[in-house]
Design a protein around this motif. Structure first.
Motif, PDB file in Angstrom:
ATOM      1  N   ALA A 150      31.841  36.837  40.135  1.00  0.00           N
ATOM      2  CA  ALA A 150      31.523  36.040  38.973  1.00  0.00           C
ATOM      3  C   ALA A 150      31.142  34.594  38.987  1.00  0.00           C
ATOM      4  N   GLY A 151      31.622  33.956  40.087  1.00  0.00           N
ATOM      5  CA  GLY A 151      31.333  32.344  40.420  1.00  0.00           C
ATOM      6  C   GLY A 151      32.195  31.784  39.709  1.00  0.00           C
ATOM      7  N   VAL A 180      40.120  41.158  39.766  1.00  0.00           N
ATOM      8  CA  VAL A 180      40.350  39.950  40.517  1.00  0.00           C
ATOM      9  C   VAL A 180      38.951  39.747  41.631  1.00  0.00           C
ATOM     10  N   TYR A 181      38.727  40.913  42.306  1.00  0.00           N
ATOM     11  CA  TYR A 181      37.539  40.668  43.168  1.00  0.00           C
ATOM     12  C   TYR A 181      36.304  40.464  42.465  1.00  0.00           C
ATOM     13  N   LEU A 182      36.166  40.684  41.058  1.00  0.00           N
ATOM     14  CA  LEU A 182      34.929  40.243  40.522  1.00  0.00           C
ATOM     15  C   LEU A 182      35.161  38.801  39.982  1.00  0.00           C
ATOM     16  N   VAL A 183      36.317  38.280  39.809  1.00  0.00           N
ATOM     17  CA  VAL A 183      36.549  36.901  39.563  1.00  0.00           C
ATOM     18  C   VAL A 183      36.159  36.072  40.673  1.00  0.00           C
ATOM     19  N   ASP A 197      35.679  41.195  30.285  1.00  0.00           N
ATOM     20  CA  ASP A 197      34.455  40.618  30.713  1.00  0.00           C
ATOM     21  C   ASP A 197      35.007  39.182  31.454  1.00  0.00           C
ATOM     22  N   VAL A 198      35.026  39.236  32.903  1.00  0.00           N
ATOM     23  CA  VAL A 198      35.562  37.913  33.593  1.00  0.00           C
ATOM     24  C   VAL A 198      34.583  36.932  33.599  1.00  0.00           C
ATOM     25  N   ILE A 201      47.954  33.879  41.558  1.00  0.00           N
ATOM     26  CA  ILE A 201      47.754  33.150  40.185  1.00  0.00           C
ATOM     27  C   ILE A 201      46.468  33.570  39.485  1.00  0.00           C
ATOM     28  N   THR A 202      45.523  34.137  40.482  1.00  0.00           N
ATOM     29  CA  THR A 202      44.515  35.011  39.924  1.00  0.00           C
ATOM     30  C   THR A 202      44.844  36.133  39.229  1.00  0.00           C
TER      31      THR A 202
END
Length: 600
Positions: A492-493, A485-488, A328-329, A459-460
């Motif tokens: 996900a803001g 990473v794409y979601l983060v 759950d990012v 870093i992400t």
């Protein structure tokens, strides 16, 4: 120089196809085409053919056409220029009741027993059973229709020269319109059912899928020594469960060209179609939206550095509806707990919720304008308003570690983020979690060396790996990492400054040393806000392998060779205007001292 062997899952079917075509060319085409020209005669004695890898034994009951078997460049071919000792008994069919074939390569040993029967001149049948694995082939060749139909099952089959085991599969292969006059031309279709494959480069677990289909025309040309000149597969259809794609493959003179497209497809269909061993916990997600993609890869195999890549993904109306707690990012802006395990201890850390970083700090560190920073804050706020339902929530049984201290960005020396950005991700504020330039450079280097020597983690990506994934070096983990990473970054803001803050507070700096607070006190007996440029650069320099580089600290001081290595970081910081000329000149004068040096 070693070469990296990367065989995607779809290539299993292609390898089987090429194996079948090669054997049929020798055993089914060259024999039947002279059926009416040459009388069949029985061998008086056994034939034994042996090389470093192969051993063939044909018992004396075997009945052959008039021919000789020669060996050249490890390729079996047939000619009628010389003869073996034959009896004069003519027969109306060609029969090989039993042929034993042994293949060795390294630790791989494959023993096969073949029964080949030409019941008539147009439709021979072959059955091959491996003796030390469970592998059965039933094959029919129809000369009139120029077609081949092979079907059977494979178990525990090891592919030579690659660490791949075909654990289990039912397969059906159809090859039609075969033309072997000067090259190999055919239309082919492969259907693999209940496929199970073990390929550690892709995943540590067995990869399972119910249905994998490939079909399309293939053209293979070769020279007089049977060395391949050109392979062309146009409009190959690849269907993995319900996921459809189209692929073009062209190999010529050492150059490999791959083109692929995925038509507009529901993203949920893609997730459902990918095997669980590859998708991991992403398999449990529920999403909305559509995905479309096209890409091309031009790879000069003798000069990887000139590889060109084009990728055009299109995502429409994507939204996450449900996500497992362990990936759950979306929670990263909120307070959450995080478990860190080392070889000897396990820590349960409490991470506080995000607090806005001042624009003055962002002006000094981000290298963005005030307007750009405000744009990304507005974008993140909009995205953060939509959160998915969390499923399979986890409850830690470990108590909170009271000794752990979380440090806000503005509570640490500005040299810490500047040094870390310089060493770990120079363009952190300018990409969306994946740096495609460094990724391409790493891929080129690793393919040339034949092993993973250079990473391209941002870093992400490192934060995602530390918080949600394992440390295994597999393609599946990298794919899961890229998706999260794409979601983060875009769904996900989560702001860049929050990602950087979290990274600095959970990253490992040495054995059982996690986060900038513990690292600052362990190495220099200082609060993070008091760390100097030199100390920040040292902490950055050990991040690629903190456990290995811990020996520097154990030696009592920074060696001249390591300080020379650190000077490169200082130079890049100067070039990126992260330090001034005066600060640079002072930093390169002498290395920083460890805390235990000061204690002596």
């Amino acid at each position: 120089m070693k070469k990296l062997i990367i065989i995607p899952m779809s290539s299993v079917a292609l390898l089987i196809l090429l194996y079948v075509l090669f054997n049929l060319y020798i055993q089914y085409y060259l024999l039947p085409q002279k059926w009416n020209e040459v009388k069949s005669k029985a061998l008086e004695q056994d034939i034994n053919i042996e090389t470093d890898s192969f051993k063939y034994h044909f018992p004396n009951k075997v009945i052959f056409q008039k021919m000789s078997v020669n060996w050249k460049d490890k390729l079996l071919y047939i000619s009628d220029k010389s003869t073996v000792l034959l009896k004069s008994t003519a027969v109306d069919s060609i029969v090989i009741p039993m042929a034993d074939i042994s293949y060795r390569h390294g630790s791989t040993h494959l023993q096969m027993r073949a029964a080949l029967i030409f019941k008539n001149k147009d439709k021979p049948e072959l059955q091959v059973t491996t003796l030390n694995t469970k592998h059965i082939i039933n094959m029919e060749y129809d000369k009139a229709k120029r077609s081949i139909h092979a079907r059977g099952n494979i178990e525990d089959f090891i592919f030579p020269k690659a660490d791949i085991t075909l654990v289990k599969s039912l397969y059906d292969i159809k090859v039609s319109d075969i033309d072997l006059s000067s090259s190999i031309k055919a239309n082919w279709a492969v259907d693999l059912n209940s496929l199970q494959i073990r390929y550690p480069l892709i995943a540590n677990d067995i990869i399972e899928t119910e249905d994998l289909k490939l079909s399309g025309p293939v053209h293979i040309s070769y020279n007089n020594n049977y060395q391949i000149n050109d392979i062309t597969i146009n409009n190959m259809s690849l269907i993995l469960n319900d996921l459809k794609s189209q692929i073009d493959v062209r190999y010529k003179e050492g150059n490999l060209l791959l083109k692929a497209t995925i038509p507009e497809t529901k993203i949920q269909t893609i997730i459902d179609s990918i095997p669980e061993a590859i998708a991991g916990s992403i398999k449990q997600m529920k999403v909305e939206g559509d995905f479309k993609w096209s890409g091309s890869y031009n790879i000069p195999l003798n000069n990887i550095s000139k590889m060109t890549v084009q990728s055009n993904p299109i995502v429409k109306d994507f939204r996450v509806l449900k996500i497992p707690d362990n990936i759950d990012v979306f929670k990263l802006n909120n307070s959450f707990t995080y478990d860190i395990s080392s070889s000897s201890t396990k820590h349960h850390l409490s991470i506080p919720a995000y607090k806005d970083v001042s624009m003055e700090w962002m002006d000094k560190v981000s290298e963005h304008t005030r307007k750009q920073n405000q744009y990304w804050r507005d974008y993140a706020q909009k995205k953060a308003s939509s959160k998915p339902q969390v499923i399979d929530k986890m409850i830690s049984k470990t108590g909170i570690d009271d000794e752990y201290k979380f440090v806000r960005l503005e509570e640490m020396s500005e040299w810490i983020p500047k040094a870390v950005l310089t060493g770990e991700d120079g363009d952190f504020f300018f990409h969306n979690g994946i740096n495609w330039l460094t990724l391409k450079q790493a891929l080129e280097k690793n393919m040339e060396e034949g092993e993973v020597q250079l990473g391209a983690s941002t870093i992400t990506m490192q934060l995602i790996k530390n918080l949600f994934l394992t440390q295994e070096r597999t393609i599946s983990r990298k794919l899961q990492e890229a998706f999260l990473v794409y979601l983060v970054e875009l769904q996900a803001g989560i702001l860049k400054e929050r990602i950087l803050e979290l990274y600095l507070n959970v990253v490992e700096f040495g054995p059982d040393i996690h986060g900038i607070y513990q690292a600052s006190h362990h190495f220099f007996n200082k609060d993070p806000k008091d760390i100097t440029i030199g100390e920040a650069v040292y902490l950055t320099s050990i991040l690629p392998a903190p456990s290995s580089y811990y020996s520097i600290y154990e030696s009592g001081q920074i060696s001249s060779s390591w300080f020379k290595h650190m000077k490169y970081y200082f130079l890049v910081m100067l070039q990126r205007q992260r330090i001034t000329q005066e600060q640079y000149d002072k930093a390169i004068e002498k290395p920083p001292l460890f805390y235990k040096d000061l204690d002596k």
